[in-house]
Design a protein around this motif. Structure first.
Motif, mmCIF file in Angstrom:
data_model
loop_
_atom_site.group_PDB
_atom_site.id
_atom_site.type_symbol
_atom_site.label_atom_id
_atom_site.label_comp_id
_atom_site.label_asym_id
_atom_site.label_seq_id
_atom_site.Cartn_x
_atom_site.Cartn_y
_atom_site.Cartn_z
ATOM 1 N N THR A 1 0.837 -1.200 0.000
ATOM 2 C CA THR A 1 0.000 0.000 0.000
ATOM 3 C C THR A 1 0.871 1.249 0.000
ATOM 4 O O THR A 1 0.345 2.363 0.019
ATOM 5 N N ASP A 2 2.183 1.061 -0.038
ATOM 6 C CA ASP A 2 3.136 2.173 -0.031
ATOM 7 C C ASP A 2 3.447 2.569 -1.475
ATOM 8 O O ASP A 2 4.077 1.794 -2.207
ATOM 9 N N PRO A 3 3.012 3.754 -1.908
ATOM 10 C CA PRO A 3 3.263 4.162 -3.296
ATOM 11 C C PRO A 3 4.748 4.219 -3.646
ATOM 12 O O PRO A 3 5.114 3.971 -4.793
ATOM 13 N N LEU A 4 5.615 4.509 -2.680
ATOM 14 C CA LEU A 4 7.049 4.531 -2.954
ATOM 15 C C LEU A 4 7.577 3.110 -3.188
ATOM 16 O O LEU A 4 8.320 2.867 -4.140
ATOM 17 N N CYS B 1 6.025 0.607 -4.305
ATOM 18 C CA CYS B 1 5.461 0.058 -5.541
ATOM 19 C C CYS B 1 5.522 1.051 -6.701
ATOM 20 O O CYS B 1 4.813 0.891 -7.693
ATOM 21 N N ALA B 2 6.375 2.061 -6.594
ATOM 22 C CA ALA B 2 6.409 3.139 -7.587
ATOM 23 C C ALA B 2 6.612 2.620 -9.009
ATOM 24 O O ALA B 2 6.022 3.142 -9.952
ATOM 25 N N HIS B 3 7.444 1.612 -9.176
ATOM 26 C CA HIS B 3 7.744 1.105 -10.516
ATOM 27 C C HIS B 3 6.791 -0.006 -10.949
ATOM 28 O O HIS B 3 6.802 -0.406 -12.113
ATOM 29 N N ASN B 4 6.020 -0.510 -10.021
ATOM 30 C CA ASN B 4 5.048 -1.565 -10.310
ATOM 31 C C ASN B 4 3.726 -1.240 -9.627
ATOM 32 O O ASN B 4 3.287 -1.954 -8.719
ATOM 33 N N PRO B 5 3.053 -0.185 -10.073
ATOM 34 C CA PRO B 5 1.801 0.205 -9.414
ATOM 35 C C PRO B 5 0.718 -0.861 -9.500
ATOM 36 O O PRO B 5 -0.213 -0.849 -8.686
ATOM 37 N N GLY B 6 0.845 -1.785 -10.420
ATOM 38 C CA GLY B 6 -0.118 -2.881 -10.492
ATOM 39 C C GLY B 6 -0.058 -3.792 -9.275
ATOM 40 O O GLY B 6 -0.976 -4.565 -9.031
ATOM 41 N N ASP B 7 1.028 -3.703 -8.501
ATOM 42 C CA ASP B 7 1.168 -4.508 -7.283
ATOM 43 C C ASP B 7 0.508 -3.874 -6.066
ATOM 44 O O ASP B 7 0.424 -4.506 -5.014
ATOM 45 N N LEU B 8 0.074 -2.617 -6.189
ATOM 46 C CA LEU B 8 -0.536 -1.938 -5.049
ATOM 47 C C LEU B 8 -1.820 -2.644 -4.615
ATOM 48 O O LEU B 8 -2.597 -3.112 -5.445
ATOM 49 N N PHE C 1 11.348 -4.274 -0.619
ATOM 50 C CA PHE C 1 11.810 -3.950 0.730
ATOM 51 C C PHE C 1 11.205 -2.641 1.210
ATOM 52 O O PHE C 1 10.816 -1.782 0.409
ATOM 53 N N ASP C 2 11.162 -2.490 2.513
ATOM 54 C CA ASP C 2 10.724 -1.253 3.131
ATOM 55 C C ASP C 2 11.643 -0.125 2.643
ATOM 56 O O ASP C 2 12.868 -0.248 2.742
ATOM 57 N N PRO C 3 11.094 0.939 2.094
ATOM 58 C CA PRO C 3 11.942 2.038 1.632
ATOM 59 C C PRO C 3 12.889 2.579 2.702
ATOM 60 O O PRO C 3 13.944 3.122 2.366
ATOM 61 N N ALA C 4 12.566 2.391 3.974
ATOM 62 C CA ALA C 4 13.441 2.858 5.052
ATOM 63 C C ALA C 4 14.798 2.147 5.048
ATOM 64 O O ALA C 4 15.758 2.680 5.611
#
Length: 170
Positions: free
Chosen positions: A30-33, A35-42, A99-102
């Protein structure tokens, strides 16, 4: 191969996901960052995260491997693994890492992906490993190369989110 397959690296432990990992599946998907390159995975709901976990678990039950939960210092920070996918006239193992963007930028995805590709090379034969990378996802392309995959331009194809560059082991 069994459902209890674990992989360890210098900094990471990779284990089969369990029900407790639904929260991280939900958070990352649910994190747009993330999944930024694969929005279909949101995902939109926690119920969808439960469904994603169930699909991953079904793959583990069928094949004895799949996507692992990646832990650093005992805390889950992402997922990495392979799943069987239709590929041309046969099957391939799709390499996945999220991975978690953090924790981005610390080499964890490369470390996990390298371990997974090594595990495949040591025991899962007959299917090439492929990574589908969006052309503008430079970091993901670096992970695929560091994991030992090579760019295979002749295999590029359109996926759910547009053109996928293909990296492969075979």
């Amino acid at each position: 191969m069994t459902g209890g397959v674990m992989i360890t690296t210098a900094r990471l432990s990779l284990r089969r996901p369990g029900g407790a990992d639904v929260g991280l599946i939900y958070a990352l998907h649910t994190d747009p960052l993330a999944c930024a390159h694969n929005p279909g995975d949101l995902l939109a709901t926690r119920a969808e995260a439960v469904g994603r976990y169930r699909a991953w678990d079904a793959h583990w039950r069928r094949y004895g491997f799949g996507y692992w939960s990646v832990l650093r210092d005992g805390a889950a920070v992402g997922f990495c693994g392979v799943k069987v996918v239709p590929w041309d006239s046969g099957e391939a193992l799709n390499l996945f890492y999220r991975f978690d963007p953090a924790v981005w930028g610390g080499g964890l995805a490369s470390e996990a992906a390298t371990a997974v590709v090594g595990w495949v090379a040591a025991g899962v034969s007959g299917r090439p490993v492929v990574a589908r990378v969006r052309p503008d996802n430079v970091a993901s392309a670096r992970v695929a190369v560091r994991a030992g995959l090579r760019r295979a331009r002749w295999l590029d194809r359109y996926g759910e989110d547009g053109l996928d560059w293909i990296f492969t082991s075979g």
